[in-house]
Design a protein around this motif. Structure first.
Motif, mmCIF file in Angstrom:
data_model
loop_
_atom_site.group_PDB
_atom_site.id
_atom_site.type_symbol
_atom_site.label_atom_id
_atom_site.label_comp_id
_atom_site.label_asym_id
_atom_site.label_seq_id
_atom_site.Cartn_x
_atom_site.Cartn_y
_atom_site.Cartn_z
ATOM 1 N N ARG A 286 42.083 14.640 -31.087
ATOM 2 C CA ARG A 286 41.692 15.873 -31.773
ATOM 3 C C ARG A 286 42.939 16.573 -32.294
ATOM 4 N NH1 ARG A 286 38.244 14.923 -27.573
ATOM 5 N NH2 ARG A 286 36.074 15.625 -27.676
ATOM 6 N N HIS B 261 43.003 20.959 -29.377
ATOM 7 C CA HIS B 261 42.198 20.705 -28.172
ATOM 8 C C HIS B 261 42.199 19.226 -27.791
ATOM 9 C CE1 HIS B 261 40.316 24.781 -28.031
ATOM 10 N NE2 HIS B 261 40.513 24.721 -29.341
ATOM 11 N N ARG C 157 33.196 20.404 -22.008
ATOM 12 C CA ARG C 157 34.582 19.917 -22.100
ATOM 13 C C ARG C 157 35.541 21.115 -22.137
ATOM 14 N NH1 ARG C 157 38.444 18.637 -26.095
ATOM 15 N NH2 ARG C 157 39.846 16.982 -25.444
ATOM 16 N N GLY D 32 33.329 27.470 -27.323
ATOM 17 C CA GLY D 32 34.066 28.701 -27.071
ATOM 18 C C GLY D 32 35.424 28.469 -26.438
ATOM 19 N N ASN D 33 36.048 29.555 -26.071
ATOM 20 C CA ASN D 33 37.362 29.541 -25.411
ATOM 21 C C ASN D 33 37.316 30.385 -24.149
ATOM 22 O OD1 ASN D 33 38.735 27.924 -27.247
ATOM 23 N ND2 ASN D 33 39.580 29.641 -28.408
ATOM 24 N N PHE E 272 43.647 28.912 -40.636
ATOM 25 C CA PHE E 272 43.706 28.057 -39.447
ATOM 26 C C PHE E 272 44.767 26.961 -39.553
ATOM 27 C CE2 PHE E 272 41.877 24.875 -36.400
ATOM 28 C CZ PHE E 272 42.018 25.639 -35.257
ATOM 29 N N PHE F 236 31.670 18.265 -30.602
ATOM 30 C CA PHE F 236 31.064 19.600 -30.578
ATOM 31 C C PHE F 236 31.111 20.203 -31.979
ATOM 32 C CE2 PHE F 236 32.609 18.750 -26.320
ATOM 33 C CZ PHE F 236 31.562 19.175 -25.521
ATOM 34 N N LEU G 55 35.625 33.547 -39.799
ATOM 35 C CA LEU G 55 36.218 32.457 -39.015
ATOM 36 C C LEU G 55 35.117 31.471 -38.617
ATOM 37 C CD1 LEU G 55 39.135 31.949 -37.920
ATOM 38 C CD2 LEU G 55 38.294 32.772 -35.731
ATOM 39 N N ARG H 182 34.462 27.481 -39.548
ATOM 40 C CA ARG H 182 34.275 26.460 -38.514
ATOM 41 C C ARG H 182 33.037 25.624 -38.811
ATOM 42 N NH1 ARG H 182 34.224 28.940 -32.714
ATOM 43 N NH2 ARG H 182 34.745 26.832 -32.075
ATOM 44 N N SER I 87 34.313 22.837 -40.663
ATOM 45 C CA SER I 87 35.395 22.012 -40.114
ATOM 46 C C SER I 87 34.956 20.966 -39.099
ATOM 47 C CB SER I 87 36.422 22.940 -39.459
ATOM 48 O OG SER I 87 37.477 22.214 -38.925
ATOM 49 N N TYR I 88 33.964 21.293 -38.285
ATOM 50 C CA TYR I 88 33.702 20.406 -37.146
ATOM 51 C C TYR I 88 33.054 19.089 -37.566
ATOM 52 C CZ TYR I 88 35.418 24.036 -34.099
ATOM 53 O OH TYR I 88 36.240 24.950 -33.495
ATOM 54 N N GLN J 108 35.044 15.204 -37.329
ATOM 55 C CA GLN J 108 34.445 14.040 -36.642
ATOM 56 C C GLN J 108 34.376 12.830 -37.568
ATOM 57 O OE1 GLN J 108 34.565 14.901 -33.806
ATOM 58 N NE2 GLN J 108 33.947 17.024 -33.693
HETATM 59 FE FE1 HDE Z 1 38.102 24.977 -33.124
HETATM 60 N N1 HDE Z 1 38.329 23.095 -33.806
HETATM 61 N N2 HDE Z 1 38.544 25.699 -34.960
HETATM 62 N N3 HDE Z 1 38.051 26.900 -32.436
HETATM 63 N N4 HDE Z 1 37.719 24.326 -31.306
HETATM 64 C C1 HDE Z 1 38.218 21.984 -33.077
HETATM 65 O O1 HDE Z 1 37.043 20.054 -33.721
HETATM 66 C C2 HDE Z 1 38.569 24.978 -36.089
HETATM 67 C C3 HDE Z 1 38.234 28.038 -33.170
HETATM 68 C C4 HDE Z 1 37.377 25.064 -30.212
HETATM 69 O O2 HDE Z 1 36.213 20.011 -26.557
HETATM 70 C C5 HDE Z 1 38.262 20.731 -33.898
HETATM 71 O O3 HDE Z 1 36.236 18.230 -32.676
HETATM 72 C C6 HDE Z 1 38.763 25.825 -37.222
HETATM 73 C C7 HDE Z 1 37.817 29.188 -32.430
HETATM 74 C C8 HDE Z 1 37.188 24.201 -29.081
HETATM 75 O O4 HDE Z 1 35.901 18.776 -28.334
HETATM 76 C C9 HDE Z 1 38.349 21.273 -35.329
HETATM 77 C C10 HDE Z 1 38.864 27.083 -36.729
HETATM 78 C C11 HDE Z 1 37.403 28.702 -31.226
HETATM 79 C C12 HDE Z 1 37.436 22.920 -29.537
HETATM 80 C C13 HDE Z 1 38.397 22.757 -35.113
HETATM 81 C C14 HDE Z 1 38.715 27.006 -35.312
HETATM 82 C C15 HDE Z 1 37.561 27.284 -31.247
HETATM 83 C C16 HDE Z 1 37.759 23.027 -30.931
HETATM 84 C C17 HDE Z 1 39.295 19.738 -33.472
HETATM 85 C C18 HDE Z 1 39.094 28.369 -37.493
HETATM 86 C C19 HDE Z 1 36.881 29.511 -30.010
HETATM 87 C C20 HDE Z 1 37.403 21.651 -28.718
HETATM 88 C C21 HDE Z 1 38.552 18.601 -32.833
HETATM 89 C C22 HDE Z 1 38.168 28.603 -38.525
HETATM 90 C C23 HDE Z 1 35.660 30.195 -30.276
HETATM 91 C C24 HDE Z 1 36.031 21.082 -28.640
HETATM 92 C C25 HDE Z 1 37.164 18.902 -33.034
HETATM 93 C C26 HDE Z 1 36.049 19.853 -27.774
HETATM 94 C C27 HDE Z 1 38.031 21.941 -31.753
HETATM 95 C C28 HDE Z 1 38.465 23.606 -36.135
HETATM 96 C C29 HDE Z 1 38.816 28.134 -34.476
HETATM 97 C C30 HDE Z 1 37.208 26.476 -30.118
HETATM 98 C C31 HDE Z 1 39.495 20.743 -36.173
HETATM 99 C C32 HDE Z 1 38.854 25.375 -38.656
HETATM 100 C C33 HDE Z 1 37.810 30.638 -32.903
HETATM 101 C C34 HDE Z 1 36.802 24.630 -27.666
HETATM 102 O O5 HDE Z 1 37.214 20.959 -36.065
#
Ligand code: HDE
Length: 711
Positions: A86, A89, A126, A161-162, A175, A352, A368, A372, A375-376, A380
C-alpha cells in the motif's frame, strides 16, 4: 455466491438473521480456506509430485533441463509472489471478529446490521501505521489506521478510519503532497517510519490546516500501547438515513473497552529495535489466548437543521465535534476473536474503500472524503491487479451479488446465461433493480439539494486552523503537555534546516499556545515567539475532557502484562500467590529468569520460565514483580541485566512490587518508594496498591525523577 438465479427477495436481503443463517453466511466467507493436512503435494494442475528436492538434470552432475515443468512452475510462481505494498498504511495487522448491535437503531438508520438487538455481523479489521513500509516497526510515532469491513446482509460497509479524529489536510488534492512530504526522503529513502525529517516539517509548517492533526500525532495518541487501547474515528462527517428517509449527520467513534493508553517515548524507540512486531504480536497472541479486543461503536448525531450551528464547518476534516457538545451514542459492540489463517490472503489482500456503504449510510460533502471515494478503487486496481478484487475471498460480500460486469483479470465467477446487459429478455430480465424501500431495498443516495458555481476555492468556513488545536492543548493533563513538548523537540531537533524549525515554532506553535511555542523554542535554542502570527479567535476554547487519555482509563488491570523476575532460590509460594491474584483480575503473568533455563525455588521445585531477561525486556510488560528468596535476590543484585530491568521499568513509570529480600534491590538501585513502587512482606500486603497503580497505567508523578535514570 449461489449459482441459482436469485429472487427479488434474496437480492434485497432480510432484516434479521437467525443463527443458522448467520453461520451459513460465515461459511460462505470461509469456503475458500484450504487445509493441506493429509493431502498430497501437487503442482497447480493437480499432478502429484514425487520429488520436491531435486531439479530434473541430465545426469547427477549435469545441466538442468528446461523440460522440468515442476521446477519452472514453482520458481515462476515464487518470482511473482510480491504485489505492490500500500502506498500509505503499508504496515498493518488484522483480525476477524463480530459486531453485535445493541438494539434497533432504525430511528437513525435503515442499515440492517443496526436494525435489531443482538444482530450479529462478521467483521474484518486492519490496523496500520501510515508512513513506514510493510516491514517497518510497529511502535513509531504515527497515526494508526483502523479500517473495519462489516460483511452485512446488504453488502459490505467499510469504515476506513484512524485512531485520531482529524486529518492533516482539508482537500483531497493535497494528499499526494502530504504523503510525499511524510514518506522517507526521495534521495536516500531515510528515515523509515518516522515524520522526524525535513520534508515533513517543511510541508506542515507551510500548511497551517495541519496544525491540529500534527498536535494529535505529537501527543501520546501517536504511540499507542496496544491496538486494543486505541480509540477509532471515522474522521469525516457522514450521513445516516432512517426508514422514513430522514437524514442526520454523524461522526463515527470506536470506544475501546480496555480504555485508551499509550507507550512512553523511550519505550517506543527501544521496542522498534527489540520487538518491531510489538503491536502486531500483541494482537495475535491475545487472540490466540482468547483475550479478545473489544470496542463499542458510537455516533455523534447532528440534526440536519443544526448543520451550521457550530463555530466550525462540519465538512472540515480538521475539526472534531467536542463530545461534551454532542455526546457519543453507543450502537453496538465489536469483538475481534479470530486471527487470519494467512497474512497475504487476508490482511494484505483486504481492500477497504470509503465508498463501500450500504443503504442507511451516506456521504457528506467533506472534500477529503469526496476525494477518497475516488482513490480507494483506483489504488486497488494497481495493487490487486485489476477490477475483480471484490472476488478475492476476504473482500467478497457474504450476501448474493450479481450484475452485468464481466471478464477482466483474475475473474473467478463463471457466469451462466447469455445476457450480460440490461434490459434483456433472453434471461428474463435478470438480474433486476430493486426499488428503494424502508428496509431491504436498493441503495438510494440521499437527495441532498446542491447548487453552486463551478469554482476551485476553499470555503471561508474552513479558515480557522488553530482554535481546535488550542482546545486540544488546553485539554491535556500536565504529563501529556510535557510529552507533546518533548515530541516536538525530538522531531524538530532532527530537522536540519533551521528556518523550518523556526517557521514551525513561530507560525504554527505560537498560534496554538505561546507557552508550548516558548518551551519548544527554548529546547531548540531558538528565540521564543512573544505573540501569535495570526489574530487569535475569541473566546479561547475551554477544555474538552474527552480529549485527554487520562480520562480514558478503564481502571482495571484486565489483559495487562506483568513480568515476574525469578532466579534460583526464589520464593515459589510468592510467585504462585501473585500469579493467582493476577489471574483473578484477568491480567497476564510471565516468569522471566536470568536465562531461558528453568529455575529452582527455595523449596527445591522446578519453575519453567517463559523467557530470559534480555529476551523479554521490561518494555514488553506493563509492570514488574520481584518475589523474595535470599539466593534469588542475591543473584539479581549481581546481575546487570536484572538491575537494568528494574531501572528501565522505573524509568518507564511502571508499577514495581518487591517482596521480602527483594527490597534490597530498591536500596541498591537507590529507587524511592512511591505510589507505584511497592514493597512488602507478602503478596496480600502489596497487591491492592499494585492493582490500583497498574489501573492508572503509569506513575506520572515519577516522571521528573525518572529522567535521571540512564536510558
Ligand atoms: Fe486513506 N488511503 N486516503 N485515509 N487510508 C489508503 O488505500 C487516501 C485518509 C486510511 O488497512 C489507500 O488500499 C486519500 C483519511 C486507512 O487497507 C489509498 C486520502 C483517513 C487506510 C488512500 C486519504 C484514511 C488507508 C492506500 C485523502 C482516516 C488503510 C492503500 C483524500 C479517516 C486501509 C489503500 C487498510 C489507505 C487514499 C485520507 C484512512 C491510496 C486520497 C482522512 C485506515 O487509497
Amino acid at each position: 455466491m449461489t449459482d441459482k438465479t436469485p429472487t427479488q427477495s434474496e437480492l434485497a436481503g432480510t432484516d434479521t438473521v437467525d443463527r443458522a443463517n448467520h453461520n451459513a453466511k460465515l461459511d460462505q466467507l470461509e469456503r475458500f480456506r484450504a487445509d493441506a493436512t493429509g493431502e498430497a503435494l501437487t503442482t497447480n494442475q493437480g499432478v502429484k509430485i514425487a520429488d520436491n528436492q531435486n531439479t530434473l538434470k541430465a545426469g547427477g552432475r549435469g545441466p538442468s533441463l528446461l523440460e522440468d515443468f515442476i521446477m519452472r512452475e514453482k520458481i515462476t510462481h515464487f518470482d511473482h509472489e510480491r504485489i505492490p505494498e500500500r502506498i500509505v498504511h503499508a504496515r498493518g495487522a488484522a483480525a476477524h471478529g463480530v459486531f453485535v448491535s445493541y438494539g434497533d437503531h432504525s430511528w437513525l438508520t435503515k442499515a440492517a446490521f443496526l436494525a435489531a438487538e443482538d444482530k450479529e455481523t462478521p467483521v474484518f479489521v486492519r490496523f496500520s501505521t501510515v508512513q513506514g513500509s510493510r516491514g517497518s516497526a510497529d511502535t513509531v510515532r504515527d497515526v494508526r489506521g483502523f479500517a473495519t469491513k462489516f460483511y452485512t446482509d446488504e453488502g459490505n460497509f467499510d469504515l476506513v478510519g484512524n485512531n485520531m479524529p482529524v486529518f492533516f489536510i482539508q482537500d483531497a488534492i493535497k494528499f499526494p503532497d502530504f504523503v510525499h512530504a511524510v514518506k522517507p526522503e526521495p534521495h536516500n529513502e531515510i528515515p523509515q517510519g518516522q515524520s522526524a525529517h525535513d520534508t515533513f516539517w517543511d510541508f506542515v509548517s507551510l500548511t497551517p490546516e495541519s496544525a491540529h492533526m500534527v498536535l494529535w500525532v505529537m501527543s501520546d495518541r501517536g504511540i499507542p500501547r496496544s491496538y486494543r487501547a486505541m480509540e477509532g474515528f471515522g474522521v469525516h462527517t457522514f450521513r445516516m438515513v432512517n426508514v422514513e428517509g430522514v437524514s442526520r449527520f454523524v461522526k463515527f467513534h470506536w470506544k475501546p473497552v480496555a480504555g485508551a493508553f499509550s507507550l512512553v517515548w523511550d519505550e517506543t524507540l527501544k521496542l522498534a529495535g527489540k520487538d518491531p512486531d510489538f503491536n502486531r504480536r500483541d494482537l495475535w497472541e491475545s487472540i490466540e489466548m482468547g483475550d479478545y479486543f473489544e470496542w463499542e461503536l458510537g455516533v455523534q448525531v447532528v440534526e440536519e437543521a443544526d448543520e451550521h450551528s457550530f463555530d466550525f464547518d462540519l465538512l472540515d476534516p480538521t475539526k472534531i465535534i467536542p463530545e461534551e457538545l454532542v455526546p457519543v451514542r453507543k450502537l453496538g459492540r465489536m469483538t475481534l476473536n479470530r486471527n487470519p489463517d494467512n497474512f497475504f490472503a487476508e490482511t494484505e489482500q483486504a481492500a477497504f474503500h470509503t465508498g463501500h456503504i450500504v443503504p442507511g449510510i451516506d456521504f457528506s460533502n467533506d472534500p477529503l472524503l469526496q476525494g477518497r471515494l475516488f482513490s480507494y478503487t483506483d489504488t486497488q486496481l494497481l495493487r490487486l491487479g485489476g477490477p475483480n478484487f471484490h472476488e478475492i475471498p476476504i473482500n467478497r460480500p457474504v450476501c448474493p451479488f450479481h450484475n452485468n460486469q464481466r471478464d477482466a483479470f483474475h475473474r473467478q465467477t463463471i457466469h451462466k446465461g447469455r445476457a450480460s446487459y440490461e434490459p434483456n429478455s433472453i434471461d428474463a430480465g435478470w438480474p433486476k433493480e430493486t426499488p428503494p424501500a424502508a428496509s431491504g431495498g436498493g441503495f438510494e443516495s440521499y437527495p441532498e439539494r446542491v447548487e453552486g458555481h463551478k469554482i476551485r476555492n476553499r470555503s471561508e468556513s474552513f479558515g480557522d486552523h488553530f482554535s481546535q488545536a488550542t482546545l486540544f492543548w488546553n485539554s491535556m493533563s500536565e504529563p501529556e503537555k510535557e510529552h507533546i513538548i518533548g515530541a516536538y523537540t525530538f522531531e524538530l531537533g532532527k530537522v536540519e534546516r533551521i528556518f523550518i524549525r523556526e517557521r514551525q515554532v513561530n507560525e504554527i506553535l505560537a498560534n496554538i499556545d505561546l507557552e508550548l511555542a516558548r518551551r519548544v523554542a527554548e529546547n531548540l535554542g531558538l528565540p521564543a515567539p512573544t505573540k501569535p502570527s495570526v489574530p487569535k479567535k475569541e473566546p479561547t476554547p475551554p477544555s474538552s475532557p474527552a480529549l485527554s487519555l487520562m480520562n480514558h482509563l478503564s481502571g482495571n488491570i484486565k489483559s495487562r502484562k506483568v513480568a515476574i523476575l525469578v532466579a534460583d532460590g526464589v520464593d515459589g509460594a510468592a510467585v504462585d500467590a501473585f500469579k493467582a491474584e493476577l489471574a483473578k483480575q484477568g491480567a497476564l503473568a510471565k516468569l522471566i529468569g536470568p536465562s531461558p533455563a528453568p529455575v529452582t525455588t527455595a523449596d527445591g521445585k522446578q519453575l519453567v520460565t517463559d523467557a530470559a531477561m534480555d529476551g523479554m525486556p521490561s518494555i514488553a510488560f506493563d509492570a514488574v514483580f520481584v518475589p523474595g528468596g535470599a539466593a534469588s535476590v542475591e543473584a539479581m543484585s549481581k546481575n546487570g541485566v536484572a538491575k537494568h530491568y528494574l531501572l528501565e521499568a522505573y524509568k518507564h513509570l511502571k508499577p514495581i512490587a518487591v517482596l521480602g529480600e527483594a527490597r534490597q534491590l530498591l536500596a541498591a538501585l537507590a529507587l524511592q518508594p512511591d505510589a507505584g513502587l511497592l514493597e512488602g512482606d507478602d503478596v496480600a500486603g502489596v497487591f491492592g496498591n499494585f492493582v490500583q497503580a497498574l489501573g492508572q497505567h503509569r506513575i506520572w508523578a515519577r516522571e521528573a525523577m525518572a529522567e535521571s535514570i540512564p536510558a
